[in-house]
Scaffold this active site. Sequence first.
Site, PDB file in Angstrom:
ATOM      1  CB  CYS A 144      -0.927   0.010   1.209  1.00 41.52           C
ATOM      2  SG  CYS A 144      -2.004  -1.419   1.271  1.00 41.52           S
ATOM      3  CG  HIS A 287      -3.282   3.258   2.211  1.00 37.11           C
ATOM      4  ND1 HIS A 287      -3.865   2.774   1.069  1.00 37.11           N
ATOM      5  CD2 HIS A 287      -3.255   2.224   3.088  1.00 37.11           C
ATOM      6  CE1 HIS A 287      -4.171   1.497   1.236  1.00 37.11           C
ATOM      7  NE2 HIS A 287      -3.809   1.144   2.462  1.00 37.11           N
ATOM      8  CG  ASN A 317      -6.764  -1.045   1.320  1.00 37.75           C
ATOM      9  OD1 ASN A 317      -6.046  -0.656   0.400  1.00 37.75           O
ATOM     10  ND2 ASN A 317      -6.284  -1.480   2.474  1.00 37.75           N
TER      11      ASN A 317
HETATM   12  O1  UT7 Z   1      -3.904  -1.412   3.701  1.00 35.84           O
HETATM   13  C1  UT7 Z   1      -3.360  -1.850   4.900  1.00 35.84           C
HETATM   14  C2  UT7 Z   1      -3.882  -3.152   5.286  1.00 35.84           C
HETATM   15  N1  UT7 Z   1      -4.937  -3.350   6.189  1.00 35.84           N
HETATM   16  C3  UT7 Z   1      -5.528  -2.554   7.097  1.00 35.84           C
HETATM   17  O2  UT7 Z   1      -5.321  -1.394   7.235  1.00 35.84           O
HETATM   18  C4  UT7 Z   1      -6.513  -3.234   7.986  1.00 35.84           C
HETATM   19  C5  UT7 Z   1      -6.529  -2.701   9.393  1.00 35.84           C
HETATM   20  N2  UT7 Z   1      -7.523  -3.396  10.220  1.00 35.84           N
HETATM   21  C6  UT7 Z   1      -8.846  -3.173  10.102  1.00 35.84           C
HETATM   22  O3  UT7 Z   1      -9.272  -2.363   9.279  1.00 35.84           O
HETATM   23  C7  UT7 Z   1      -9.778  -3.899  11.036  1.00 35.84           C
HETATM   24  O4  UT7 Z   1      -9.007  -4.673  11.944  1.00 35.84           O
HETATM   25  C8  UT7 Z   1     -10.813  -4.831  10.315  1.00 35.84           C
HETATM   26  C9  UT7 Z   1     -11.822  -3.993   9.576  1.00 35.84           C
HETATM   27  C10 UT7 Z   1     -10.090  -5.751   9.341  1.00 35.84           C
HETATM   28  C11 UT7 Z   1     -11.550  -5.666  11.345  1.00 35.84           C
HETATM   29  O5  UT7 Z   1     -12.205  -4.804  12.270  1.00 35.84           O
HETATM   30  P1  UT7 Z   1     -12.051  -5.061  13.841  1.00 35.84           P
HETATM   31  O6  UT7 Z   1     -12.838  -4.023  14.523  1.00 35.84           O
HETATM   32  O7  UT7 Z   1     -10.568  -5.107  14.150  1.00 35.84           O
HETATM   33  O8  UT7 Z   1     -12.741  -6.443  14.014  1.00 35.84           O
HETATM   34  P2  UT7 Z   1     -12.155  -7.799  14.654  1.00 35.84           P
HETATM   35  O9  UT7 Z   1     -11.233  -8.447  13.674  1.00 35.84           O
HETATM   36  O10 UT7 Z   1     -11.636  -7.503  16.029  1.00 35.84           O
HETATM   37  O11 UT7 Z   1     -13.459  -8.656  14.804  1.00 35.84           O
HETATM   38  C12 UT7 Z   1     -14.520  -8.272  15.673  1.00 35.84           C
HETATM   39  C13 UT7 Z   1     -15.650  -9.265  15.540  1.00 35.84           C
HETATM   40  C14 UT7 Z   1     -15.168 -10.708  15.627  1.00 35.84           C
HETATM   41  O12 UT7 Z   1     -16.203 -11.453  16.262  1.00 35.84           O
HETATM   42  P3  UT7 Z   1     -16.098 -11.824  17.841  1.00 35.84           P
HETATM   43  O13 UT7 Z   1     -14.837 -12.613  17.962  1.00 35.84           O
HETATM   44  O14 UT7 Z   1     -16.041 -10.512  18.538  1.00 35.84           O
HETATM   45  O15 UT7 Z   1     -17.348 -12.605  18.075  1.00 35.84           O
HETATM   46  C15 UT7 Z   1     -15.064 -11.155  14.199  1.00 35.84           C
HETATM   47  O16 UT7 Z   1     -15.219 -12.549  14.045  1.00 35.84           O
HETATM   48  O17 UT7 Z   1     -16.233  -9.144  14.241  1.00 35.84           O
HETATM   49  C16 UT7 Z   1     -16.203 -10.422  13.564  1.00 35.84           C
HETATM   50  N3  UT7 Z   1     -16.002 -10.163  12.132  1.00 35.84           N
HETATM   51  C17 UT7 Z   1     -17.009  -9.886  11.305  1.00 35.84           C
HETATM   52  N4  UT7 Z   1     -18.325  -9.757  11.504  1.00 35.84           N
HETATM   53  C18 UT7 Z   1     -19.091  -9.438  10.434  1.00 35.84           C
HETATM   54  C19 UT7 Z   1     -14.835 -10.168  11.448  1.00 35.84           C
HETATM   55  N5  UT7 Z   1     -15.077  -9.883  10.164  1.00 35.84           N
HETATM   56  C20 UT7 Z   1     -16.413  -9.696  10.042  1.00 35.84           C
HETATM   57  C21 UT7 Z   1     -17.256  -9.375   8.972  1.00 35.84           C
HETATM   58  N6  UT7 Z   1     -18.587  -9.260   9.206  1.00 35.84           N
HETATM   59  N7  UT7 Z   1     -16.777  -9.177   7.720  1.00 35.84           N
END
Ligand code: UT7
Length: 360
Positions: A144, A287, A317
Site C-alpha cells: 500500500c 492511503h 482499499n
Molecule cells: O492497507 C493496509 C492493510 N490493512 C488494514 O489497514 C486493515 C486494518 N484493520 C482493520 O481495518 C480492522 O481490523 C478490520 C476492519 C479488518 C476488522 O475490524 P475489527 O474491529 O478489528 O474487528 P475484529 O477483527 O476484532 O473482529 C470483531 C468481531 C469478531 O467477532 P467476535 O470474535 O467478537 O465474536 C469477528 O469474528 O467481528 C467479527 N467479524 C465480522 N463480523 C461481520 C470479522 N469480520 C467480520 C465481517 N462481518 N466481515
Amino acid sequence: MTHALCPRLLLSPTASAGTPAQQGRQSRPQQGVEIIGTGQFLPSGTISNHDLSKLMDTNHDWIVQRTGIANRHRADLASGETTKVLAANALRAAMQNAGITAKDLDVLICATMTPEMTCPATANLVANDVGMAHGASFDLVAACSGFVYGLNVAHDLIKCGTYRTIGLVGADTLTRLMDYTNAGRGTAILFGDGAGAAILRATPDATKGIISQAMHSDGTGWKDIYVPNTPHDFPSGIACDATKFGHVQMNGASVFKFAVGTFSELIQQTLDKAGLQASDIDMFVCHQSNSRILQAARERFGLPEEKLYVNIHRVGNTVGASVPLCLDDLRQAGRIKPGMKVLFLAFGGGLTWASSLWQM
Ligand code: UT7
C-alpha cells in the site's frame, strides 16, 4: 540518491570550483519537480456490501461501522482485465491530462503487489501497451506504500538532473487474492481493484517539489500481511493450510494498531523535517485503508474534514492505487492546485510506511 548516479552532474561546468562541499551544492541543478497530470481507471464491475453478505456471514452495517466501506470495484479477470490493463488505462488518462505522449516519458514506474507475472515487470508490459519505445521501466513493490515510495523515488530521479519526465502508476487487483467465504471475511471486505497515475516533470521553478519525505520498513512485521503460495510461506507457529494459498492473510487488529500509531508519527516526523505545522498543509492525501484510521489522524491533528480526503466508501482499499486515485479525484475537483502544500501518506504490507510532502 548520490551524485555519482547523475551523469549531468559529473559533466557540470561548475563542478571544478570551490571545496568538495561547495562543488556538491553548486553542481545540483536548480530545478524543481511538478506533477503535471493525473489519471485513474476503475473497472466497471463492483462488489457492494450487499453482494458480500450473500457470500459470507457479514452485513452492510457491520462493514460500514468498522471500515467506512460501502462499495469496491472488481476487475473482470475472465475478460482479461488484469493489473497491466488497469495501469495502462490510468497512465493514458494521466498523459492526456498532462498533454504529453508516451514518447515524452523517460521512466515508467509501476507500484504494484499484484504484478501481471513474475517476469517481465508489469511496468515493461504497460510501457509496451502505451507505446513507450525508449527509456526505463520497472516495478516497485511496497504494497500500500508503493505509490508514495514511488513519488519520492521519481522526484529524486528528476531533481538530481538525470531524467526529465516520469510516469508513476499505482495499480492493484487485490480482489483476485481474496477468500470470499466466512474464513476470509475479516479481509475480503476491505479490498477493491483500481489504478491511478501521475506524470512528474522537471520545472525551472526550483521551489516546486518535495519539501520533506520519509520512507520506512520493518520486516519483523511481515507476517501481519502476506500471501502464502507454498508450505514454506507460513510464519513459524502457523500450520501450513493449502486452502490459504493465493489468499491475503492479514492480522487486522495488529495492522490497525500499527496504522493508527504510525500515521500520527509519520505526519509529525514529516512536518518536523519541514519546519511546518499541520495547519500549514492544504491537503492530506492518505492511503484509504479504514475510515477509522483516517478519523484518528484527523482528530489527533485537529484537521478540518475538507483537508483529509476520504473516498474509501466508494472504492475500498485499493492498495497501490489508493493514493493516486485520491490525488486524481482532488485534482479533477480543483481541490489540489499549484501553490498548495500537499502531504501524501501511506502504510501497508512489509510492513512499510512512507510520506511525501510537496510544494505543488
Ligand atoms: O492497507 C493496509 C492493510 N490493512 C488494514 O489497514 C486493515 C486494518 N484493520 C482493520 O481495518 C480492522 O481490523 C478490520 C476492519 C479488518 C476488522 O475490524 P475489527 O474491529 O478489528 O474487528 P475484529 O477483527 O476484532 O473482529 C470483531 C468481531 C469478531 O467477532 P467476535 O470474535 O467478537 O465474536 C469477528 O469474528 O467481528 C467479527 N467479524 C465480522 N463480523 C461481520 C470479522 N469480520 C467480520 C465481517 N462481518 N466481515
